[in-house]
Design a protein around this motif. Structure first.
Motif, PDB file in Angstrom:
ATOM      1  N   SER A  47       9.922  30.967  40.453  1.00 31.43           N
ATOM      2  CA  SER A  47      10.853  31.481  39.435  1.00 31.43           C
ATOM      3  C   SER A  47      10.300  32.732  38.785  1.00 31.43           C
ATOM      4  CB  SER A  47      11.088  30.432  38.358  1.00 31.43           C
ATOM      5  OG  SER A  47      11.406  29.217  38.938  1.00 31.43           O
ATOM      6  N   THR A  48       9.008  32.686  38.442  1.00 33.40           N
ATOM      7  CA  THR A  48       8.429  33.839  37.750  1.00 33.40           C
ATOM      8  C   THR A  48       8.367  35.049  38.685  1.00 33.40           C
ATOM      9  OG1 THR A  48       6.688  34.526  36.255  1.00 33.40           O
ATOM     10  CG2 THR A  48       5.974  33.324  38.114  1.00 33.40           C
ATOM     11  N   ALA A  49       8.111  34.791  39.970  1.00 33.30           N
ATOM     12  CA  ALA A  49       8.071  35.916  40.916  1.00 33.30           C
ATOM     13  C   ALA A  49       9.448  36.582  40.985  1.00 33.30           C
ATOM     14  CB  ALA A  49       7.643  35.424  42.287  1.00 33.30           C
ATOM     15  N   GLY A  50      10.485  35.739  41.074  1.00 38.13           N
ATOM     16  CA  GLY A  50      11.853  36.265  41.103  1.00 38.13           C
ATOM     17  C   GLY A  50      12.187  37.005  39.818  1.00 38.13           C
ATOM     18  N   GLY A  51      11.822  36.387  38.683  1.00 40.79           N
ATOM     19  CA  GLY A  51      12.096  36.986  37.377  1.00 40.79           C
ATOM     20  C   GLY A  51      11.399  38.320  37.198  1.00 40.79           C
ATOM     21  N   VAL A  52      10.144  38.383  37.640  1.00 38.60           N
ATOM     22  CA  VAL A  52       9.371  39.627  37.503  1.00 38.60           C
ATOM     23  C   VAL A  52      10.029  40.734  38.337  1.00 38.60           C
ATOM     24  CG1 VAL A  52       7.180  40.729  38.152  1.00 38.60           C
ATOM     25  CG2 VAL A  52       7.160  38.612  36.845  1.00 38.60           C
ATOM     26  N   LEU A  53      10.422  40.376  39.549  1.00 38.18           N
ATOM     27  CA  LEU A  53      11.051  41.385  40.426  1.00 38.18           C
ATOM     28  C   LEU A  53      12.335  41.925  39.801  1.00 38.18           C
ATOM     29  CD1 LEU A  53      10.591  40.009  44.049  1.00 38.18           C
ATOM     30  CD2 LEU A  53       9.560  42.036  43.023  1.00 38.18           C
ATOM     31  N   VAL A  54      13.185  40.998  39.333  1.00 44.42           N
ATOM     32  CA  VAL A  54      14.458  41.424  38.734  1.00 44.42           C
ATOM     33  C   VAL A  54      14.189  42.218  37.450  1.00 44.42           C
ATOM     34  CG1 VAL A  54      16.616  40.608  37.697  1.00 44.42           C
ATOM     35  CG2 VAL A  54      15.746  39.507  39.750  1.00 44.42           C
TER      36      VAL A  54
ATOM     37  N   ILE B 102       6.494  48.343  30.923  1.00 46.72           N
ATOM     38  CA  ILE B 102       5.754  47.186  30.437  1.00 46.72           C
ATOM     39  C   ILE B 102       4.378  47.226  31.069  1.00 46.72           C
ATOM     40  CG2 ILE B 102       6.747  45.591  32.168  1.00 46.72           C
ATOM     41  CD1 ILE B 102       6.747  43.578  29.621  1.00 46.72           C
ATOM     42  N   PRO B 103       3.349  47.067  30.252  1.00 44.45           N
ATOM     43  CA  PRO B 103       2.005  47.110  30.827  1.00 44.45           C
ATOM     44  C   PRO B 103       1.796  45.956  31.810  1.00 44.45           C
ATOM     45  CG  PRO B 103       1.929  47.071  28.415  1.00 44.45           C
ATOM     46  CD  PRO B 103       3.338  46.836  28.809  1.00 44.45           C
ATOM     47  N   ALA B 104       0.987  46.218  32.828  1.00 45.83           N
ATOM     48  CA  ALA B 104       0.715  45.176  33.836  1.00 45.83           C
ATOM     49  C   ALA B 104       0.167  43.925  33.161  1.00 45.83           C
ATOM     50  CB  ALA B 104      -0.269  45.697  34.862  1.00 45.83           C
ATOM     51  N   SER B 105      -0.615  44.131  32.106  1.00 42.22           N
ATOM     52  CA  SER B 105      -1.220  42.967  31.431  1.00 42.22           C
ATOM     53  C   SER B 105      -0.133  42.060  30.842  1.00 42.22           C
ATOM     54  CB  SER B 105      -2.166  43.431  30.338  1.00 42.22           C
ATOM     55  OG  SER B 105      -1.457  44.202  29.402  1.00 42.22           O
TER      56      SER B 105
END
Lengths: 410, 235
Positions: free
Chosen positions: A336-343, A371-374
């Motif tokens: 879910s987080t991978a999808g969310g980050v991509l979107v 948004i910073p990578a951190s």
């Protein structure tokens, strides 16, 4: 481990629709954090940039006790020539310092010979000021073609509202009247060379004159510096530089004190509210993940009681059953987080592509969210940890099931 | 020493506060490499007995020794390890893991035993699938095969760890007669090939005739036991 992951992921996709719905909800939360975070950080960075690069500088140094009575603009709390030299020495030795600008700040009366108003003046050395507050010139409309000489001795840059209020024009002559620290009143004529749009809003009454004119007006033999604005090479060094300066001014013999822009600008509370909002959005995300994962994992355990009994019967240790369900929840969070980050990053890219421009009070703000990578990593770690946490109770329940009872479950 | 030894075993359940005795002072011994069947009506205690032998449950009284180990002394983790190494299970409803294909279902118990090298693991699985006639179906998932095929996979899964005992609770209850006989004959063949002790419960008198040793249970007691020939003559 590989096999546990395989089983966990396959179990996730056993109920496609349910998994898709839950992961969409979590992904939506992640998108919210990334997009809102990107916008909020961008807004804050822009605003801080405007404030520090056009007026305050990143840090300011004053005589001890000055900031407590800053509203009165006291002239007696100034750094003498030798004290200023000592501070200057400290600043020159710091590699993080890009530039600094000494100022005499004082209140005065401005008169067009018919009307009089009050004005807050910053007496500056233009070449040093320009290196310290680099965007100041951009806010000044003046008659000088040379950017390096936006202010010369005998000239004044007047705030926009006073220009309008007193019906002044660039090139007009006005008189400045001020009381010096001994109480004697003096006045000098100066020519309006420019008009400045205040970053502090329509009520701002900040004008600029040359430091030599202030010395003449206030009858100073030597410049008595009220304020030193400091610009750093890297804004991120602010905390470290502040601490270093604070330590070097902490001694009893030192007369100076240092403050960051945050301690001097009312916008710092807006910045803190923005930070708080980002935290609130993160809490919303945590709640979404917690409820979603807890719900889906609890359903998953109760639907598979007989299956849990089977794997326990054929020799799966309780710890392995626990890991299996924890991994399932974790995989859900990860996907879910991978999808969310991509979107989320996609939306930020689109926003950068289209650019959002608006006015915030007197300031033009052009949002270029980033948004910073951190922040992205922190968001992902939060989702993953909360997923593990939310999965723990259902996983523990599964691991504690008696195989004989679980096998008999219908 | 017998592979399975039960000494005055009782098992009492508390159903809504009322104690119900499922097994009453039951004693028996089962030797290695035998093909044993428990027969009896529903509620006679067959499943309870198999659960106790399979270390899935603990007796209320008496002693259950399996391969010399008192099952009552095992904690959850030790019991799981013991089952993984010593006992194979075949269930009435096949109980294959739906997200794993035939090959992976048979492989699963081996993954719980860390010491089996990959190559040996693969050989063992393929050999067993071949023996139960499921090699050509190894990539199919449980929902893609028939009940009889599922039970054959379950037999292969029960045997893959080379257990000393395979416990089968009503393994043919959900199969038609022809398939049931096929499954039982596969189990019989496996018992001969691997020397595994097979203990199964059933209420089907035609199937029970395939066992070497038959125990009849009723109300928690063994009311009859004997060798196949003896038993047939008493029927």
């Amino acid at each position: 481990m590989r096999n546990l992951i395989k089983i966990a992921v396959r179990n996730l996709f056993r109920y496609n629709r349910r998994t898709l719905l839950t992961s969409s909800l979590i992904a939506f939360g992640v998108v919210l954090v990334i997009v809102f975070g990107g916008l909020a950080i961008s807004f804050k960075t822009q605003m801080v940039g405007v404030i520090t690069n056009t007026a305050l500088g990143d840090l300011q140094i004053h005589k001890k006790g000055y900031v407590e009575s800053i509203d009165n603009l006291p002239l007696n709390l100034s750094l003498s020539e030798s004290e200023y030299a000592a501070v200057e020495q400290v600043l020159r030795e710091m590699p993080e310092v890009e530039a600094y600008s000494p100022r005499i700040k004082f209140g005065a009366m401005i008169s067009n010979y018919a009307q009089t108003s009050n004005i807050r003046l910053s007496a500056i050395r233009p070449e040093m000021e320009q290196k310290t507050v680099t965007d100041l010139v951009k806010r000044i409309k003046n008659d000088s073609a040379e950017s390096g000489a936006f202010l010369r001795p005998g000239e004044i840059v007047v705030p926009e509202n006073l220009m309008k209020g007193l019906g002044l024009n660039i090139g007009d002559e006005i008189v400045l009247i001020a009381t010096n620290k001994d109480g004697s009143v003096n006045g000098i004529p100066v020519r309006i060379s420019g008009v400045i749009e205040s970053v502090l809003g329509p009520m701002g009454k900040d004008g600029y004159i040359h430091i030599t004119d202030a010395m003449a007006l206030l009858r100073m033999d030597k410049a008595e510096i009220i304020e030193i604005a400091v610009k750093l090479k890297r804004f991120e060094e602010l905390g470290n530089v502040y601490q270093t300066l604070k330590r070097s001014f902490d001694s009893a013999e030192s007369v100076a004190e240092v403050h960051t822009w945050e301690e001097l600008s009312p916008f710092s509370s807006v910045a803190r509210i923005v930070d708080l909002l980002i935290i609130v959005v993160k809490f919303i995300l945590i709640s979404i993940v917690l409820v979603s994962i807890l719900n889906i994992m609890t359903m998953s355990v109760f639907e598979r009681v007989a299956e849990i009994g089977t794997i326990a019967a054929i020799g799966t240790p309780p710890g392995r059953i626990l890991s299996m369900f924890l991994l399932e929840g974790f995989s859900m969070g990860l996907l879910s987080t991978a999808g969310g980050v991509l979107v989320g990053l996609g939306i930020i890219w689109l926003m950068n592509f289209t650019r959002i421009n608006f006015r915030f009070g007197p300031m033009d703000v052009s949002l270029a969210p980033s948004i910073p990578a951190s922040e992205v990593i922190v968001t992902m770690v939060i989702v993953m940890l909360v997923s593990l946490f939310a999965s723990f109770h259902p996983a523990y329940k599964a691991a504690r099931m008696e195989p004989v009872d679980a096998l008999g479950h219908v | 020493m017998s592979l399975i030894h039960l000494q005055e075993v009782t098992k009492t359940y508390n159903t809504a506060g009322v104690p119900v005795a499922a097994l009453k002072n039951l004693s028996l011994s089962i030797e290695r490499q035998t093909f044993v069947s428990f027969i009896g009506p529903s509620g006679s205690g067959k499943s309870t007995l198999l659960n106790l032998i399979g270390t899935l449950d603990k007796p209320t009284g008496g002693k259950v020794l399996v391969d010399g180990v008192d099952v009552a002394t095992l904690n959850r983790s030790d019991a799981a390890a013991f089952r993984g190494n010593t006992i194979g299970f075949v269930f009435q409803n096949f109980n294959l893991i739906p997200v794993l294909n035939v090959y992976e279902n048979v492989e699963y118990p081996l993954l719980m035993l860390k010491h089996v090298p990959v190559k040996e693991r693969r050989e063992r699985i393929l050999n067993l699938l071949d023996k139960v006639g499921m090699l050509d179906q190894k990539d199919k998932y449980p929902n893609q095969i028939s009940g009889g095929q599922k039970q054959r996979v379950a037999v292969a899964r029960a045997l893959v760890t080379n257990p000393k005992i395979v416990l089968a609770d009503e393994p043919t209850a959900n199969l038609d007669h022809a398939t049931a006989f096929k499954v039982i004959s596969i189990m019989h063949e496996m018992q001969k090939t691997f020397g595994t002790t097979f203990v199964f419960s059933t209420h089907d008198p035609k199937i029970v005739g395939e066992a070497e040793l038959i125990y009849t249970l009723e109300d928690g007691f063994i009311i009859n036991n004997g060798r196949k020939e003896q038993n047939r003559s008493t029927r």
